[in-house]
Design a protein around this motif. Sequence first.
Motif, PDB file in Angstrom:
ATOM      1  N   TRP A 200     -12.053  12.527  16.283  1.00  0.00           N
ATOM      2  CA  TRP A 200     -12.519  11.141  16.402  1.00  0.00           C
ATOM      3  C   TRP A 200     -11.402  10.113  16.323  1.00  0.00           C
ATOM      4  N   VAL A 201     -10.184  10.556  16.053  1.00  0.00           N
ATOM      5  CA  VAL A 201      -9.060   9.613  15.975  1.00  0.00           C
ATOM      6  C   VAL A 201      -8.658   9.251  17.407  1.00  0.00           C
ATOM      7  N   VAL A 202      -9.091   8.079  17.880  1.00  0.00           N
ATOM      8  CA  VAL A 202      -8.867   7.737  19.291  1.00  0.00           C
ATOM      9  C   VAL A 202      -7.460   7.187  19.536  1.00  0.00           C
ATOM     10  N   ARG A 203      -6.823   6.654  18.468  1.00  0.00           N
ATOM     11  CA  ARG A 203      -5.463   6.160  18.643  1.00  0.00           C
ATOM     12  C   ARG A 203      -4.525   7.086  17.887  1.00  0.00           C
ATOM     13  N   GLU A 204      -4.006   8.073  18.604  1.00  0.00           N
ATOM     14  CA  GLU A 204      -3.143   9.052  17.955  1.00  0.00           C
ATOM     15  C   GLU A 204      -1.819   8.409  17.570  1.00  0.00           C
ATOM     16  N   ASP A 205      -1.324   8.769  16.391  1.00  0.00           N
ATOM     17  CA  ASP A 205      -0.114   8.131  15.886  1.00  0.00           C
ATOM     18  C   ASP A 205       0.422   9.004  14.759  1.00  0.00           C
ATOM     19  N   GLY A 206       1.747   9.041  14.631  1.00  0.00           N
ATOM     20  CA  GLY A 206       2.371   9.835  13.574  1.00  0.00           C
ATOM     21  C   GLY A 206       1.976   9.384  12.181  1.00  0.00           C
ATOM     22  N   ALA A 207       1.436   8.150  12.062  1.00  0.00           N
ATOM     23  CA  ALA A 207       1.046   7.643  10.746  1.00  0.00           C
ATOM     24  C   ALA A 207      -0.193   8.346  10.205  1.00  0.00           C
ATOM     25  N   VAL A 208      -0.982   8.960  11.098  1.00  0.00           N
ATOM     26  CA  VAL A 208      -2.204   9.632  10.643  1.00  0.00           C
ATOM     27  C   VAL A 208      -1.844  11.005  10.098  1.00  0.00           C
ATOM     28  N   THR A 209      -2.160  11.206   8.834  1.00  0.00           N
ATOM     29  CA  THR A 209      -1.868  12.467   8.155  1.00  0.00           C
ATOM     30  C   THR A 209      -3.192  13.170   7.883  1.00  0.00           C
ATOM     31  N   PHE A 210      -3.364  14.350   8.447  1.00  0.00           N
ATOM     32  CA  PHE A 210      -4.611  15.089   8.237  1.00  0.00           C
ATOM     33  C   PHE A 210      -4.491  15.943   6.985  1.00  0.00           C
ATOM     34  N   TRP A 211      -5.521  15.883   6.151  1.00  0.00           N
ATOM     35  CA  TRP A 211      -5.565  16.746   4.969  1.00  0.00           C
ATOM     36  C   TRP A 211      -6.737  17.697   5.146  1.00  0.00           C
ATOM     37  N   ASN A 212      -6.687  18.821   4.479  1.00  0.00           N
ATOM     38  CA  ASN A 212      -7.827  19.726   4.587  1.00  0.00           C
ATOM     39  C   ASN A 212      -8.126  20.333   3.231  1.00  0.00           C
TER      40      ASN A 212
ATOM     41  N   VAL B  98      -1.927   7.108   6.876  1.00  0.00           N
ATOM     42  CA  VAL B  98      -3.395   7.056   6.893  1.00  0.00           C
ATOM     43  C   VAL B  98      -3.909   8.473   6.680  1.00  0.00           C
ATOM     44  N   LEU B  99      -4.676   8.681   5.619  1.00  0.00           N
ATOM     45  CA  LEU B  99      -5.181  10.010   5.286  1.00  0.00           C
ATOM     46  C   LEU B  99      -6.572  10.211   5.872  1.00  0.00           C
ATOM     47  N   VAL B 100      -6.683  11.199   6.754  1.00  0.00           N
ATOM     48  CA  VAL B 100      -7.943  11.513   7.436  1.00  0.00           C
ATOM     49  C   VAL B 100      -8.213  13.001   7.249  1.00  0.00           C
ATOM     50  N   HIS B 101      -9.450  13.360   6.938  1.00  0.00           N
ATOM     51  CA  HIS B 101      -9.753  14.784   6.780  1.00  0.00           C
ATOM     52  C   HIS B 101      -9.704  15.485   8.133  1.00  0.00           C
ATOM     53  N   GLU B 102      -9.113  16.667   8.110  1.00  0.00           N
ATOM     54  CA  GLU B 102      -8.942  17.506   9.307  1.00  0.00           C
ATOM     55  C   GLU B 102     -10.255  17.679  10.099  1.00  0.00           C
ATOM     56  N   GLY B 103     -11.374  17.714   9.384  1.00  0.00           N
ATOM     57  CA  GLY B 103     -12.668  17.926  10.025  1.00  0.00           C
ATOM     58  C   GLY B 103     -13.058  16.829  11.008  1.00  0.00           C
ATOM     59  N   ASP B 104     -12.402  15.668  10.925  1.00  0.00           N
ATOM     60  CA  ASP B 104     -12.729  14.545  11.813  1.00  0.00           C
ATOM     61  C   ASP B 104     -11.606  14.231  12.800  1.00  0.00           C
ATOM     62  N   ARG B 105     -10.695  15.174  12.981  1.00  0.00           N
ATOM     63  CA  ARG B 105      -9.526  14.960  13.836  1.00  0.00           C
ATOM     64  C   ARG B 105      -9.909  14.472  15.234  1.00  0.00           C
TER      65      ARG B 105
ATOM     66  N   LEU C 167       0.836  -1.207   0.000  1.00  0.00           N
ATOM     67  CA  LEU C 167       0.000   0.000   0.000  1.00  0.00           C
ATOM     68  C   LEU C 167       0.869   1.254   0.000  1.00  0.00           C
ATOM     69  N   VAL C 168       0.466   2.239  -0.804  1.00  0.00           N
ATOM     70  CA  VAL C 168       1.114   3.548  -0.787  1.00  0.00           C
ATOM     71  C   VAL C 168       0.425   4.433   0.256  1.00  0.00           C
ATOM     72  N   ALA C 169      -0.897   4.250   0.404  1.00  0.00           N
ATOM     73  CA  ALA C 169      -1.659   5.057   1.363  1.00  0.00           C
ATOM     74  C   ALA C 169      -2.937   4.334   1.753  1.00  0.00           C
ATOM     75  N   ILE C 170      -3.434   4.702   2.938  1.00  0.00           N
ATOM     76  CA  ILE C 170      -4.731   4.247   3.421  1.00  0.00           C
ATOM     77  C   ILE C 170      -5.582   5.505   3.539  1.00  0.00           C
ATOM     78  N   ALA C 171      -6.714   5.532   2.861  1.00  0.00           N
ATOM     79  CA  ALA C 171      -7.568   6.726   2.866  1.00  0.00           C
ATOM     80  C   ALA C 171      -8.918   6.349   3.468  1.00  0.00           C
ATOM     81  N   ILE C 172      -9.391   7.163   4.410  1.00  0.00           N
ATOM     82  CA  ILE C 172     -10.571   6.790   5.179  1.00  0.00           C
ATOM     83  C   ILE C 172     -11.705   7.789   4.974  1.00  0.00           C
ATOM     84  N   SER C 173     -12.910   7.256   4.767  1.00  0.00           N
ATOM     85  CA  SER C 173     -14.054   8.141   4.512  1.00  0.00           C
ATOM     86  C   SER C 173     -14.496   8.905   5.747  1.00  0.00           C
ATOM     87  N   HIS C 174     -14.550   8.223   6.925  1.00  0.00           N
ATOM     88  CA  HIS C 174     -15.075   8.863   8.140  1.00  0.00           C
ATOM     89  C   HIS C 174     -14.869   7.937   9.336  1.00  0.00           C
ATOM     90  N   PRO C 175     -15.113   8.411  10.564  1.00  0.00           N
ATOM     91  CA  PRO C 175     -14.735   7.669  11.779  1.00  0.00           C
ATOM     92  C   PRO C 175     -15.322   6.259  11.924  1.00  0.00           C
TER      93      PRO C 175
END
Length: 280
Positions: free
Chosen positions: A146-158, A137-144, A112-120
């Motif tokens: 809800w990310v219960v397991r914080e980790d450097g792998a989660v990249t927020f986009w906006n 892991v690409l997560v939209h900033e608007g749902d920050r 995998l190059v990236a994991i992209a998630i629709s919502h929590p």
Amino acid sequence: MGAVRAAYICTACGIQFPPSEDPPAGCPICADYRQFVPGGRQRWTTLEELCRDHRNAFQQLEPGLLGIATTPEFAIGQRALLVRTPAGNVLWDCISLIDEATVEIVRALGGLVAIAISHPHYYTTIIEWSRAFGAPVLVHEGDREWVVREDGAVTFWNGDAHDVLPGVRLVHCGGHFSGSAILHWEQGAGGRGVLLTGDTIQVVADSHTVSFMRSYPNMIPLPEAEVTRMARIASGLKFDRIYGAFWDRDVTSDARRRVQESADRYVAWLNGRGTDAPVS
Ligand SMILES: [Zn+2]
Ligand SMILES: [Zn+2]
């Protein structure tokens, strides 16, 4: 000697928490008014336990697109979708179970190059998947929140859109959650274009129309302005097919028109103008 720590997984939505000695006090995703705690009682499992009696099943949906879902069904029961492109693979949405077989198979397909998630609701075990494949892991900033397991792998986009790979773009829609997104795959459906929509634009039971809800299990609608706005975003994209969050929830052709007609139907019923005419 310290107690054994485990990364507990909520059995209702499948989300995994950071390792702890005791299970979390509750799951904020399920306590939210959009979801529910079955029977009012929070239950937990771990990835290790889940691997004992569950497996993942793979299905090729079209050239370059595989669905992956757990059997027997676990938590919400959604599938993840693996989009394969010449520049690498993207996992759209996620499932809680990741076992050795899944890792071997996905690695053999190029990883995998990236994991992209629709919502929590589909965060599940994103950190486990990220570590297995070294993918962000690409997560939209608007749902920050809800990310219960914080980790450097989660990249927020906006913003309105985010290019993941050539021909693979995340598009922000909102509606169900503030950060709800869809994924546009330009080369899908033989070059006619594909949308992967999660719960953001939900393919409904008839498999040729869609809906837009604040909550699906608790049946809370969205206002006209939101539905119209989301339909306008979809109308700006070139696509013929939609793959929804669950097996067989696919609009296989003419999906762009059907999204618009589904939105028109929804708004008509909101305003007391609904008719019995089916969406063709
Ligand atoms: Zn939960
Ligand atoms: Zn949802």
